[in-house]
Design an enzyme around this catalytic site. Structure first.
Site, PDB file in Angstrom:
ATOM      1  CD  GLU A  96      49.054  37.100  68.655  1.00 32.59           C
ATOM      2  OE1 GLU A  96      49.449  37.047  67.483  1.00 32.59           O
ATOM      3  OE2 GLU A  96      47.885  36.878  68.983  1.00 32.59           O
ATOM      4  CB  CYS A 109      45.403  39.843  76.359  1.00 31.90           C
ATOM      5  SG  CYS A 109      45.436  38.082  75.978  1.00 31.90           S
ATOM      6  CB  CYS A 116      50.883  26.793  72.900  1.00 36.65           C
ATOM      7  SG  CYS A 116      49.927  26.016  74.224  1.00 36.65           S
ATOM      8  CB  CYS A 120      43.439  23.769  72.135  1.00 40.78           C
ATOM      9  SG  CYS A 120      43.756  23.573  73.898  1.00 40.78           S
ATOM     10  CB  CYS A 123      44.164  27.171  69.934  1.00 45.83           C
ATOM     11  SG  CYS A 123      45.236  28.498  70.494  1.00 45.83           S
ATOM     12  N   GLY A 163      50.292  30.486  74.557  1.00 45.09           N
ATOM     13  CA  GLY A 163      50.985  29.698  75.573  1.00 45.09           C
ATOM     14  C   GLY A 163      50.084  29.210  76.676  1.00 45.09           C
ATOM     15  CD  GLU A 164      48.092  26.031  80.382  1.00 43.54           C
ATOM     16  OE1 GLU A 164      47.076  26.254  79.705  1.00 43.54           O
ATOM     17  OE2 GLU A 164      48.141  26.272  81.612  1.00 43.54           O
ATOM     18  CB  SER A 218      40.390  26.642  78.490  1.00 41.30           C
ATOM     19  OG  SER A 218      40.990  27.913  78.537  1.00 41.30           O
ATOM     20  CG  LEU A 219      34.617  22.988  81.194  1.00 48.69           C
ATOM     21  CD1 LEU A 219      35.560  22.107  81.997  1.00 48.69           C
ATOM     22  CD2 LEU A 219      33.409  23.393  82.044  1.00 48.69           C
ATOM     23  CB  CYS A 337      43.009  32.955  69.608  1.00 51.92           C
ATOM     24  SG  CYS A 337      41.568  33.310  70.596  1.00 51.92           S
TER      25      CYS A 337
HETATM   26  N1  SAH Z   1      46.539  28.131  77.386  1.00 52.34           N
HETATM   27  C1  SAH Z   1      45.615  28.898  78.139  1.00 52.34           C
HETATM   28  C2  SAH Z   1      45.520  30.360  77.761  1.00 52.34           C
HETATM   29  C3  SAH Z   1      45.566  30.764  76.328  1.00 52.34           C
HETATM   30  S1  SAH Z   1      44.155  30.767  75.312  1.00 52.34           S
HETATM   31  C4  SAH Z   1      44.243  28.257  78.127  1.00 52.34           C
HETATM   32  O1  SAH Z   1      44.077  27.246  77.486  1.00 52.34           O
HETATM   33  O2  SAH Z   1      43.359  28.731  78.821  1.00 52.34           O
HETATM   34  C5  SAH Z   1      42.911  31.789  76.008  1.00 52.34           C
HETATM   35  C6  SAH Z   1      41.517  31.266  75.737  1.00 52.34           C
HETATM   36  O3  SAH Z   1      41.150  31.387  74.367  1.00 52.34           O
HETATM   37  C7  SAH Z   1      41.334  29.803  76.084  1.00 52.34           C
HETATM   38  O4  SAH Z   1      40.096  29.599  76.702  1.00 52.34           O
HETATM   39  C8  SAH Z   1      41.370  29.146  74.722  1.00 52.34           C
HETATM   40  O5  SAH Z   1      40.800  27.873  74.749  1.00 52.34           O
HETATM   41  C9  SAH Z   1      40.617  30.161  73.902  1.00 52.34           C
HETATM   42  N2  SAH Z   1      40.813  30.060  72.459  1.00 52.34           N
HETATM   43  C10 SAH Z   1      41.927  29.737  71.779  1.00 52.34           C
HETATM   44  N3  SAH Z   1      41.717  29.759  70.451  1.00 52.34           N
HETATM   45  C11 SAH Z   1      40.434  30.107  70.292  1.00 52.34           C
HETATM   46  C12 SAH Z   1      39.616  30.314  69.145  1.00 52.34           C
HETATM   47  N4  SAH Z   1      40.063  30.147  67.915  1.00 52.34           N
HETATM   48  N5  SAH Z   1      38.342  30.703  69.374  1.00 52.34           N
HETATM   49  C13 SAH Z   1      37.857  30.887  70.619  1.00 52.34           C
HETATM   50  N6  SAH Z   1      38.583  30.704  71.722  1.00 52.34           N
HETATM   51  C14 SAH Z   1      39.854  30.309  71.560  1.00 52.34           C
END
Ligand code: SAH
Length: 353
Positions: A96, A109, A116, A120, A123, A163-164, A218-219, A337
């Site tokens: 997507e 985006c 992935c 997380c 996610c 994905g990462e 992504s902290l 997401c």
């Molecule tokens: N893998 C990469 C990029 C993909 S996700 C990363 O981790 O940065 C893009 C952003 O959306 C990241 O900051 C991720 O942590 C956040 N994200 C993913 N699922 C989410 C959710 N359900 N709610 C809010 N942020 C989310």
């Protein structure tokens, strides 16, 4: 390789020149013509390359593949015009991508992997694990198909879909090189953002390329213990190691880093968290992007309420940090997401079953 034929759309112009002359035995200028058909005119077949002879087009289709994605579904938000695309890859896998309209231009985006493996907890994109890596040509074609379908020029690209990206590093770098050079869409590197959960060695590698892209980290937590609860990758790299890599990135590229912080009710959204976050990023030229978490069915995470998000923001600002709250776009079309892809896949299992 997905296909034994050569994926020429993932080649830089100089690589294509070598391929065209040395492998296909054609004149060098043909490479530029073919490259422009792929990356400027955005055609989907060799037959459309009308300034090439029929013989050359035949040779190309025998030896090479012109990677392109097929739109399977498209949803447009009635609220803000955000468009979400579900694309089919050549092996029928689904990814997507999202088109968002901002005052400063159109932003796409893109996904960088099918699924992935980062895991997380909040996610949706990681629930089924990693299905496979994506090719540079496939990432590019997310942008190309959206530009063609919408008839609008894409000016910004954020690698924040499924994905990462740093876990598919070579294809990512290749994609950015092709995307940000002429001939091609020639999008400014400053308009490209790569978001990572923090693969430290790859941040150093990327820094050394001295590309002018924005790095987003992504902290999501202010200490390692809390971060480990949300993001398994925190077992491998500490926040301190990530911040050190970010300082190195800044020293090489002079680009302000973005820190993404998804607010989860009762988990990472207290006054103490805000204070600790401000302290953690003290002295860094950075920008904090607060994202109220998008709840997914599989987990019991709830969104921080709007007024608490504002309080969190104010607190950070009080300490002099630069903060924005991510505007939620396309909520009515599940634009966030990985949710749409997941829903589509679940429904196709039902359809088949
Ligand atoms: N893998 C990469 C990029 C993909 S996700 C990363 O981790 O940065 C893009 C952003 O959306 C990241 O900051 C991720 O942590 C956040 N994200 C993913 N699922 C989410 C959710 N359900 N709610 C809010 N942020 C989310």
């Amino acid at each position: 390789m997905l296909n034994e034929k050569t994926d020429i759309k993932s080649m830089t112009l100089s690589e294509l020149e070598v391929f065209i002359t040395e492998v296909l035995g054609e004149k060098k200028f043909r490479a530029k013509q073919i490259y422009e058909w792929m990356h400027v005119r955005l055609v989907d077949s060799f037959d459309e390359m009308t300034n090439l002879s029929k013989d050359l087009r035949k040779k190309l289709s025998e030896r090479c593949v012109l990677t392109h994605l097929e739109i399977v579904e498209k949803y447009v938000s009635a609220i803000d015009g955000t468009a979400k695309y579900l694309f089919k890859l050549s092996d029928d896998r689904i990814i997507e991508s999202v088109l968002m309209h901002y005052k400063h231009g159109n932003s796409v985006c893109i996904s960088s992997q099918v699924g992935c493996r980062m895991g997380c907890r909040f996610c949706a994109s990681t629930l089924g694990g990693l299905e496979r890596q994506m090719l540079a040509s496939e990432m590019l074609d997310e942008i190309y198909q959206i530009q063609k379908d919408s008839g609008e020029r894409v000016s910004n690209v954020v690698v924040m879909g499924t994905g990462e990206p740093l876990d598919n590093y070579d294809a990512l770098v290749r994609m950015i090189e092709i995307l940000t050079h002429a001939p091609g869409l020639d999008i400014s590197q400053r308009n490209v953002t790569v978001s990572t959960c923090g693969l430290v060695p790859k941040i150093y590698e990327l820094a050394d390329l001295k590309m002018q892209i924005t790095l987003a980290i992504s902290l999501h937590a202010v200490n390692d213990e809390k971060r480990r609860e949300l993001m398994p990758i925190a077992n491998t790299y500490s926040i301190e190691e990530i911040l050190k890599a970010c300082r190195y990135y800044y020293s090489q590229n002079n680009r302000r880093i973005t820190f993404e912080y998804s607010l989860v009710k009762g988990v990472n959204d207290s006054r103490e968290d805000a204070k600790a976050l401000a302290a953690l990023l003290e002295g860094m030229n950075c920008h904090i992007n607060l994202i109220p978490v998008n709840p997914i069915e599989e987990r019991d995470y709830r969104q921080t309420e709007a007024d608490a998000v504002l309080k969190f923001k104010n607190m950070l600002e009080k300490y002099g940090r630069n903060v924005t709250i991510r505007r939620e776009m396309g909520r009515d079309i599940q634009a966030a997401c990985g949710q749409l892809r997941k829903k589509y896949m679940e429904q196709s299992v039902k359809r088949e079953g």
